[in-house]
Design an enzyme around this catalytic site. Sequence first.
Site, mmCIF file in Angstrom:
data_model
loop_
_atom_site.group_PDB
_atom_site.id
_atom_site.type_symbol
_atom_site.label_atom_id
_atom_site.label_comp_id
_atom_site.label_asym_id
_atom_site.label_seq_id
_atom_site.Cartn_x
_atom_site.Cartn_y
_atom_site.Cartn_z
ATOM 1 N N ASP A 41 -5.741 -8.036 4.487
ATOM 2 C CA ASP A 41 -7.951 -6.533 3.564
ATOM 3 C C ASP A 41 -7.952 -7.749 2.839
ATOM 4 O OD1 ASP A 41 -8.915 -5.254 2.558
ATOM 5 O OD2 ASP A 41 -7.695 -4.967 0.848
ATOM 6 N N ASP A 46 -2.652 -18.171 0.157
ATOM 7 C CA ASP A 46 -3.607 -19.445 -1.111
ATOM 8 C C ASP A 46 -4.137 -20.126 -0.037
ATOM 9 O OD1 ASP A 46 -1.478 -20.221 -0.781
ATOM 10 O OD2 ASP A 46 -1.087 -20.746 -3.315
ATOM 11 N N LYS A 96 3.170 -15.318 1.930
ATOM 12 C CA LYS A 96 3.679 -16.526 0.488
ATOM 13 C C LYS A 96 4.935 -16.633 0.324
ATOM 14 C CE LYS A 96 2.113 -17.750 -3.076
ATOM 15 N NZ LYS A 96 0.973 -18.573 -3.614
ATOM 16 N N ASP A 106 -12.604 -9.317 4.468
ATOM 17 C CA ASP A 106 -13.549 -9.251 3.383
ATOM 18 C C ASP A 106 -13.775 -10.890 3.907
ATOM 19 O OD1 ASP A 106 -13.533 -6.869 3.285
ATOM 20 O OD2 ASP A 106 -14.064 -7.255 1.168
ATOM 21 N N TYR A 118 1.437 -1.077 0.036
ATOM 22 C CA TYR A 118 0.049 0.389 0.033
ATOM 23 C C TYR A 118 0.824 1.644 0.148
ATOM 24 C CZ TYR A 118 -4.156 -1.915 1.052
ATOM 25 O OH TYR A 118 -5.270 -2.697 0.833
HETATM 26 C C1 IPM Z 1 -10.280 -1.480 4.027
HETATM 27 C C2 IPM Z 1 -11.173 -1.254 2.712
HETATM 28 C C3 IPM Z 1 -9.934 0.073 2.334
HETATM 29 C C4 IPM Z 1 -8.358 -1.214 2.231
HETATM 30 C C5 IPM Z 1 -9.645 0.897 1.625
HETATM 31 C C6 IPM Z 1 -10.958 1.279 1.443
HETATM 32 C C7 IPM Z 1 -8.597 1.820 1.261
HETATM 33 O O1 IPM Z 1 -10.683 -2.059 1.677
HETATM 34 O O2 IPM Z 1 -10.395 -0.330 5.227
HETATM 35 O O3 IPM Z 1 -9.971 -2.893 4.509
HETATM 36 O O4 IPM Z 1 -8.420 -1.044 1.648
HETATM 37 O O5 IPM Z 1 -7.557 -1.168 3.096
HETATM 38 MG MG MG Z 2 -10.885 -4.060 2.884
#
Ligand code: IPM
Ligand code: MG
Length: 355
Positions: free
Chosen positions: A245, A221, A188, A249, A138
């Site tokens: 990240d 993975d 990885k 999710d 990032y």
């Molecule tokens: C998160 C989001 C952020 C990230 C975005 C909105 C920049 O996906 O907080 O997970 O990638 O960190």
């Molecule tokens: Mg995110």
Amino acid sequence: MKKILILPGDGIGQEVTNECLKVINFFKKNHKIEHSEDLFGGASIDANGEPLTRDVLDKALEADAVLLGAVGGPKWENLEHNLKPEKGLLTLRKELEAYANLRPGKVFPALIDASTLKKNIVEGTDIFVVRELTGGIYFGEPRYIKKIGEKRVGSNNLIYNEDEIARVARKAFDIARLRNNKVTSLDKANVLEVMQLWRDVVSEIHQNEYKDVELEHLYIDNAAMQVIKRPSTFDVILAGNLFGDIISDEIAELTGSLGMLPSASIGDKHGIYEPVHGSAPDIAGQNIANPIAAILSLGMLFKYSLDLPEVHDLIEKSVSLTLDSGFRTKDIGTENTLTCSEMGDEILKNIDKLS
Ligand code: IPM
Ligand code: MG
């Protein structure tokens, strides 16, 4: 006096932080806290031409904690990279040195049927992701899209030094000690040198300082498979910025309750607290969003930044009680659903009752 800076941001951010405000006002009766509110993300772009102004950043640096709603939306999607709402979020994390992102992914028994996975697989799942947040790909330099010869080339850098890995690893091990004493570190290392360093440093920290904690290493993975195959066997998951990240999710979805998941981003001085869900522009302004993730984020704020774990526990219990009583918002139920503000009110009633 403890200062909370609220940055509602965009979309449903305003609605869900409004419900947090009710909770903050409640606790003002017994605790020395004050709050202020400011513009952030797209809202700040519209008013000031940039997602995070110097003034707001200074206020965030001065505050004891920052509570965020959400940022982004279609209106700002096509802006240049550096002017997007998301850039404000990344700058805030970096400037506040909030290098550890904590994302609990817990299956609420009352909502177990909301998961897309079978009940017997998700039952008992309680995963705590610790994601590195101010380094890795990032932030790696150089970063660009440019013409090299005739072709456009894009590049980002996945780079970590050992100190960046060590400090977030320690956070993960410390948290594991307060939970079920296990850390699964994702990397990885079979392909990337930087990830071999990740694995080496995590192992060294473990060996030298946290031998009592169980440590498991998984390639990312494989981990993506294992978390949906055997979610209830995980405790703390430690990962770099990008892998964290993605996996967070996935874990959010398997709990079936994205609208319920809070997060904390902490370092050695500052803390940023935000619901994991985004700005949800499709339902913004309708008062139907689920404020629980934001309220639980506020709970984490009380625990990690204001040193009031008892307030955190009270908020968590009140949310569970509200769900056990059958109250739902639209994202998690179909019958007798409440609006965003009604859900906030019900939780507040339970906070009052339990305190
Ligand atoms: C998160 C989001 C952020 C990230 C975005 C909105 C920049 O996906 O907080 O997970 O990638 O960190
Ligand atoms: Mg995110």
